[in-house]
Design an enzyme around this catalytic site. Structure first.
Site, PDB file in Angstrom:
ATOM      1  N   LYS A  14       0.838  -1.210   0.000  1.00 48.43           N
ATOM      2  CA  LYS A  14       0.000   0.000   0.000  1.00 48.43           C
ATOM      3  C   LYS A  14       0.865   1.249   0.000  1.00 48.43           C
ATOM      4  CE  LYS A  14      -2.333  -0.629   3.844  1.00 48.43           C
ATOM      5  NZ  LYS A  14      -1.992  -1.889   4.457  1.00 48.43           N
ATOM      6  N   ARG A  89      -9.978   0.400   8.747  1.00 50.67           N
ATOM      7  CA  ARG A  89      -9.400  -0.882   9.159  1.00 50.67           C
ATOM      8  C   ARG A  89     -10.481  -1.837   9.647  1.00 50.67           C
ATOM      9  NH1 ARG A  89      -3.878   0.192   8.932  1.00 50.67           N
ATOM     10  NH2 ARG A  89      -2.689  -1.308  10.127  1.00 50.67           N
ATOM     11  N   ARG A 128      11.041  -5.600   4.887  1.00 53.21           N
ATOM     12  CA  ARG A 128      10.805  -4.176   4.617  1.00 53.21           C
ATOM     13  C   ARG A 128      11.843  -3.298   5.327  1.00 53.21           C
ATOM     14  NH1 ARG A 128       4.888  -1.952   5.269  1.00 53.21           N
ATOM     15  NH2 ARG A 128       4.970  -2.897   7.323  1.00 53.21           N
ATOM     16  N   ARG A 163      10.936  -1.094  10.755  1.00 54.29           N
ATOM     17  CA  ARG A 163       9.899  -0.667  11.703  1.00 54.29           C
ATOM     18  C   ARG A 163       9.891  -1.555  12.927  1.00 54.29           C
ATOM     19  NH1 ARG A 163       4.257   0.374   8.621  1.00 54.29           N
ATOM     20  NH2 ARG A 163       3.536  -0.820  10.407  1.00 54.29           N
ATOM     21  N   ARG A 174      -1.226  -8.442  13.560  1.00 59.63           N
ATOM     22  CA  ARG A 174      -1.709  -7.561  12.490  1.00 59.63           C
ATOM     23  C   ARG A 174      -2.381  -8.367  11.391  1.00 59.63           C
ATOM     24  NH1 ARG A 174       3.858  -5.305  11.663  1.00 59.63           N
ATOM     25  NH2 ARG A 174       3.152  -4.037   9.927  1.00 59.63           N
TER      26      ARG A 174
END
Ligand code: AMP
Length: 222
Positions: A14, A89, A128, A163, A174
């Site tokens: 995203k 969400r 990531r 992160r 998540r």
């Protein structure tokens, strides 16, 4: 330009897609995760509460998010089009957002649902890396998305970081939350007739697909 809502499981791309669209067309990128991480860095009670939730991969209360979104989308820079990344969400947020845009007389826009084969998901999240200065997103497991030099941003030369919530425990929460409470939104938008599916295995192709959808809908992107 039409406002866009990007829906996808964490790690599906995203942020990467939103940044590419913003750079090319001038949308305003509204990432609720980025806004919350910024607020969490303030050393006060609310900042600490938000940080605790984010680090565990638990959603923050709807009221806080809805107020943040309502303030943001009324800013003048959002008038030409914005991209919602990370919101809504859950179904409650989606319904409240609908009421909000009706009340504010804003464009409902379209929803892009990014899909990704499950085996790629783990690598997308654990691999990531983010530029500490310009926010560009890299992935150490992807030839296409890795930085040329280890740990250094290709664009601005700043260092890359991982992160704090890109760890296995938070990620499990998540992903569970996504399938339990975010997936029902997909049907909600499908029923409204404004949802478009885009395969995000390859980020360049995902961008091209979104551009074709917007072109097909007669949106004024140029
Ligand atoms: P993200 O950067 O979108 O992966 O979001 C990181 C974290 O911020 C999430 O795991 C949640 O704790 C929180 N968060 C982001 N967006 C929302 C939202 N719309 N509602 C509630 N919590 C959110």
């Amino acid at each position: 330009m039409k406002n866009l809502i990007l829906l996808a499981v964490q790690g599906a791309g995203k942020g990467t897609l939103a940044k590419a669209l913003c750079k090319k067309y001038g949308y305003v990128h509204i990432s609720t995760g980025d806004i919350l991480r910024q607020r969490a860095s303030v050393d006060d009670e609310l900042g600490t509460q938000i940080k605790n939730l984010i680090d565990k991969g638990i959603l923050v209360p709807d009221d806080l998010i809805l107020k943040t979104i309502e303030d943001k989308i009324q800013e003048s820079e959002c008038r030409n089009g914005y991209i919602l990344d990370g919101f809504p969400r859950n179904l409650e947020q989606a319904k409240k957002y609908d009421e909000m845009i009706k009340r504010l007389n804003l464009d409902e826009g379209i929803v892009i649902h990014l899909t990704l084969p499950e085996d790629l998901l783990l690598k997308r999240i654990t691999g990531r890396r983010i530029c500490s200065s310009c926010g560009l997103i890299y992935n150490i497991y992807s030839d296409q998305m890795n930085s040329k030099q280890d740990g250094i941003c290709d664009e601005c030369g700043s260092s890359l970081y991982q992160r704090a919530d890109d760890n296995e425990e938070s990620m499990k929460n998540r992903i569970d939350t996504y399938f339990k409470v975010t997936v029902p939104i997909i049907d909600y938008y499908k029923n409204k007739g404004i949802l478009y599916e885009v395969d995000s295995t390859d980020s360049n192709n995902a961008l091209i697909s979104v551009e074709s959808i917007l072109g097909f809908l007669g949106d004024h992107i140029d």
